[in-house]
Design a protein around this motif. Sequence first.
Motif, PDB file in Angstrom:
ATOM      1  N   CYS A 169       0.831  -1.192   0.000  1.00 50.68           N
ATOM      2  CA  CYS A 169       0.000   0.000   0.000  1.00 50.68           C
ATOM      3  C   CYS A 169       0.869   1.248   0.000  1.00 50.68           C
ATOM      4  CB  CYS A 169      -0.905   0.017   1.222  1.00 50.68           C
ATOM      5  SG  CYS A 169      -2.084   1.373   1.153  1.00 50.68           S
ATOM      6  N   ALA A 184      -0.464   8.243  -3.123  1.00 52.00           N
ATOM      7  CA  ALA A 184       0.073   8.894  -4.309  1.00 52.00           C
ATOM      8  C   ALA A 184      -0.759  10.103  -4.695  1.00 52.00           C
ATOM      9  CB  ALA A 184       0.104   7.919  -5.470  1.00 52.00           C
ATOM     10  N   GLU A 224      -4.933   2.746   6.326  1.00 50.01           N
ATOM     11  CA  GLU A 224      -6.385   2.659   6.474  1.00 50.01           C
ATOM     12  C   GLU A 224      -6.923   3.643   7.509  1.00 50.01           C
ATOM     13  OE1 GLU A 224      -4.447  -0.019   6.409  1.00 50.01           O
ATOM     14  OE2 GLU A 224      -5.204  -1.357   4.834  1.00 50.01           O
ATOM     15  N   SER A 226      -4.692   8.886  -4.449  1.00 52.93           N
ATOM     16  CA  SER A 226      -5.075   7.486  -4.322  1.00 52.93           C
ATOM     17  C   SER A 226      -4.252   6.847  -3.217  1.00 52.93           C
ATOM     18  CB  SER A 226      -4.827   6.781  -5.656  1.00 52.93           C
ATOM     19  OG  SER A 226      -5.175   5.425  -5.563  1.00 52.93           O
ATOM     20  N   VAL A 227      -4.909   6.083  -2.349  1.00 52.82           N
ATOM     21  CA  VAL A 227      -4.202   5.305  -1.339  1.00 52.82           C
ATOM     22  C   VAL A 227      -4.529   3.860  -1.640  1.00 52.82           C
ATOM     23  CG1 VAL A 227      -3.925   4.864   1.121  1.00 52.82           C
ATOM     24  CG2 VAL A 227      -4.466   7.161   0.335  1.00 52.82           C
ATOM     25  N   ASN A 228      -3.595   3.164  -2.270  1.00 54.12           N
ATOM     26  CA  ASN A 228      -3.898   1.822  -2.731  1.00 54.12           C
ATOM     27  C   ASN A 228      -2.634   1.059  -3.087  1.00 54.12           C
ATOM     28  OD1 ASN A 228      -5.526  -0.348  -4.220  1.00 54.12           O
ATOM     29  ND2 ASN A 228      -7.081   1.107  -3.564  1.00 54.12           N
ATOM     30  N   MET A 229      -2.808  -0.084  -3.787  1.00 55.51           N
ATOM     31  CA  MET A 229      -1.655  -0.908  -4.156  1.00 55.51           C
ATOM     32  C   MET A 229      -0.749  -0.151  -5.132  1.00 55.51           C
ATOM     33  SD  MET A 229      -3.125  -4.680  -4.937  1.00 55.51           S
ATOM     34  CE  MET A 229      -4.286  -5.532  -3.895  1.00 55.51           C
ATOM     35  N   ALA A 283      -1.924  -6.652  -8.624  1.00 51.02           N
ATOM     36  CA  ALA A 283      -2.267  -5.234  -8.621  1.00 51.02           C
ATOM     37  C   ALA A 283      -2.763  -4.700  -9.958  1.00 51.02           C
ATOM     38  CB  ALA A 283      -1.062  -4.418  -8.151  1.00 51.02           C
ATOM     39  N   MET A 298      -8.175   4.611 -10.606  1.00 55.28           N
ATOM     40  CA  MET A 298      -7.312   4.787  -9.449  1.00 55.28           C
ATOM     41  C   MET A 298      -7.323   6.229  -8.932  1.00 55.28           C
ATOM     42  SD  MET A 298      -6.277   1.762  -8.939  1.00 55.28           S
ATOM     43  CE  MET A 298      -5.082   2.048  -7.648  1.00 55.28           C
ATOM     44  N   PHE A 299      -7.380   7.171  -9.843  1.00 59.54           N
ATOM     45  CA  PHE A 299      -7.422   8.578  -9.447  1.00 59.54           C
ATOM     46  C   PHE A 299      -8.724   9.189  -9.962  1.00 59.54           C
ATOM     47  CE2 PHE A 299      -2.973   7.494  -9.574  1.00 59.54           C
ATOM     48  CZ  PHE A 299      -2.459   8.135  -8.460  1.00 59.54           C
ATOM     49  N   GLN A 300      -9.414   9.915  -9.086  1.00 63.16           N
ATOM     50  CA  GLN A 300     -10.662  10.549  -9.516  1.00 63.16           C
ATOM     51  C   GLN A 300     -10.320  11.783 -10.330  1.00 63.16           C
ATOM     52  OE1 GLN A 300     -13.541   8.886  -8.599  1.00 63.16           O
ATOM     53  NE2 GLN A 300     -12.061   7.444  -7.760  1.00 63.16           N
ATOM     54  N   ASN A 357     -12.631   1.979  -7.401  1.00 62.95           N
ATOM     55  CA  ASN A 357     -11.417   2.796  -7.343  1.00 62.95           C
ATOM     56  C   ASN A 357     -10.242   2.109  -6.652  1.00 62.95           C
ATOM     57  OD1 ASN A 357     -12.378   2.820  -4.799  1.00 62.95           O
ATOM     58  ND2 ASN A 357     -12.235   5.009  -4.463  1.00 62.95           N
ATOM     59  N   TYR A 358     -10.231   0.776  -6.674  1.00 63.92           N
ATOM     60  CA  TYR A 358      -9.111   0.112  -6.013  1.00 63.92           C
ATOM     61  C   TYR A 358      -8.481  -0.970  -6.897  1.00 63.92           C
ATOM     62  CZ  TYR A 358     -13.132  -2.847  -4.911  1.00 63.92           C
ATOM     63  OH  TYR A 358     -14.263  -3.599  -4.996  1.00 63.92           O
ATOM     64  N   ALA A 359      -7.209  -1.273  -6.596  1.00 67.87           N
ATOM     65  CA  ALA A 359      -6.463  -2.266  -7.369  1.00 67.87           C
ATOM     66  C   ALA A 359      -6.817  -3.679  -6.900  1.00 67.87           C
ATOM     67  CB  ALA A 359      -4.974  -2.016  -7.208  1.00 67.87           C
ATOM     68  N   MET A 412      -7.078  -4.540  -1.215  1.00 64.59           N
ATOM     69  CA  MET A 412      -6.561  -3.997   0.038  1.00 64.59           C
ATOM     70  C   MET A 412      -7.710  -3.660   0.976  1.00 64.59           C
ATOM     71  SD  MET A 412      -3.978  -0.930   0.082  1.00 64.59           S
ATOM     72  CE  MET A 412      -5.178  -0.087   1.082  1.00 64.59           C
TER      73      MET A 412
END
Lengths: 209, 158
Positions: free
Chosen positions: A65, A68, A106, A147-150, B25, B95-97, B132-134, B151
Amino acid sequence: MKIQRYEDMGAMELDIIREIASIGTGYAATSLASMLGSEVRMTIPEINLLGYSETIDKMGDPEECIAAVLTQMSGDVEGIMLFLLRLDFINEVLGKMLGKTVDSYEEMTEMEISVLTELGNIIISSYANAISQLAGIRIKLSVPGVSVNMLGGILTVPMAEFGYVTDKLLLIDGQLLVNQKRLNSTLLMLPEMESLNVLMQKLGAVYEG
Amino acid sequence: MRDEVKIGIGDMKVLRQQGTLITYALGSCIGITLYDPVIKLGGLLHIMLPKAGDQGAATPFKFADTGIREMIRKMAAYGGVTRRYVCKIAGGAQMFQMTGPIGNIGERNIASVRQELAAQQIRIQGEDVGKNYARTMLMDVSTGTVRVRTMGRNEIIL
């Protein structure tokens, strides 16, 4: 010489890019220092030309995580600026600005995320401003996305953006050091090919004196 | 025995009888699995962009349209039969809005994958797309079970 592919770049072109990146990162470090009230140094930017999978391997574990902030550049230079932040850096910033820290990604609420977005925006803007002043060109920045993700998923965004043009990414990567600590943050500039030529033209001449 | 076979971006791999196919991912990219239960043949494709245009010849697996066609051709060489395939897809996130082409690449990928699969008369039997997630996508080739890992959420079975 006009660059058709990233692979065509020689030592002189890479030197010019490194110089541009140093100045951009320098300005970014200065604005971070004034926001945090701490000493901020920077590393000499690294330039890498990597394939998709190599890019992810270099930046870390694809499933890890990360936070970005991404901004699109347009105008005379087109491309993407991406600011990657890991937890130690985030806590340094949140501690200074909000007086609190988080134990995990999180745990961050809208408040923390908006602080990071704003910080990323300011850092990216200082970087881009430095380049546009230096080269006398106009760079427009989009509203930042966060974005906060993989990690892997985040890096596919610039890849998809350039996917029709190239199978490689030009990563211009500078790191910021806060209070001598090597905290984990990376500022990536990913210029589009044609824009690279614009930068070379404007700065190459200056460079050669 | 190869336990786990990793599929990179713009790539496709096939396994028979046993082992796990995995791609990590998926952001705006899409993972597409095809499984022929009769001969326990599984394939996993990781595409990045919707349409190949004139670039499909060099890197077919990078694109939804050429990727799916090439995958079907390769799997047929291993004895796979199109009408038996169980198909599942995952990915295509935003991933990005953001507005503009960066914002909707995932959506365009999903549309193109659906269109090509329909053209090949393959029905999608399970999917986890958009949002919006990988996602990390895995297929156990011994059973054909496809799982999706994200995640902060529970793993799901498609």
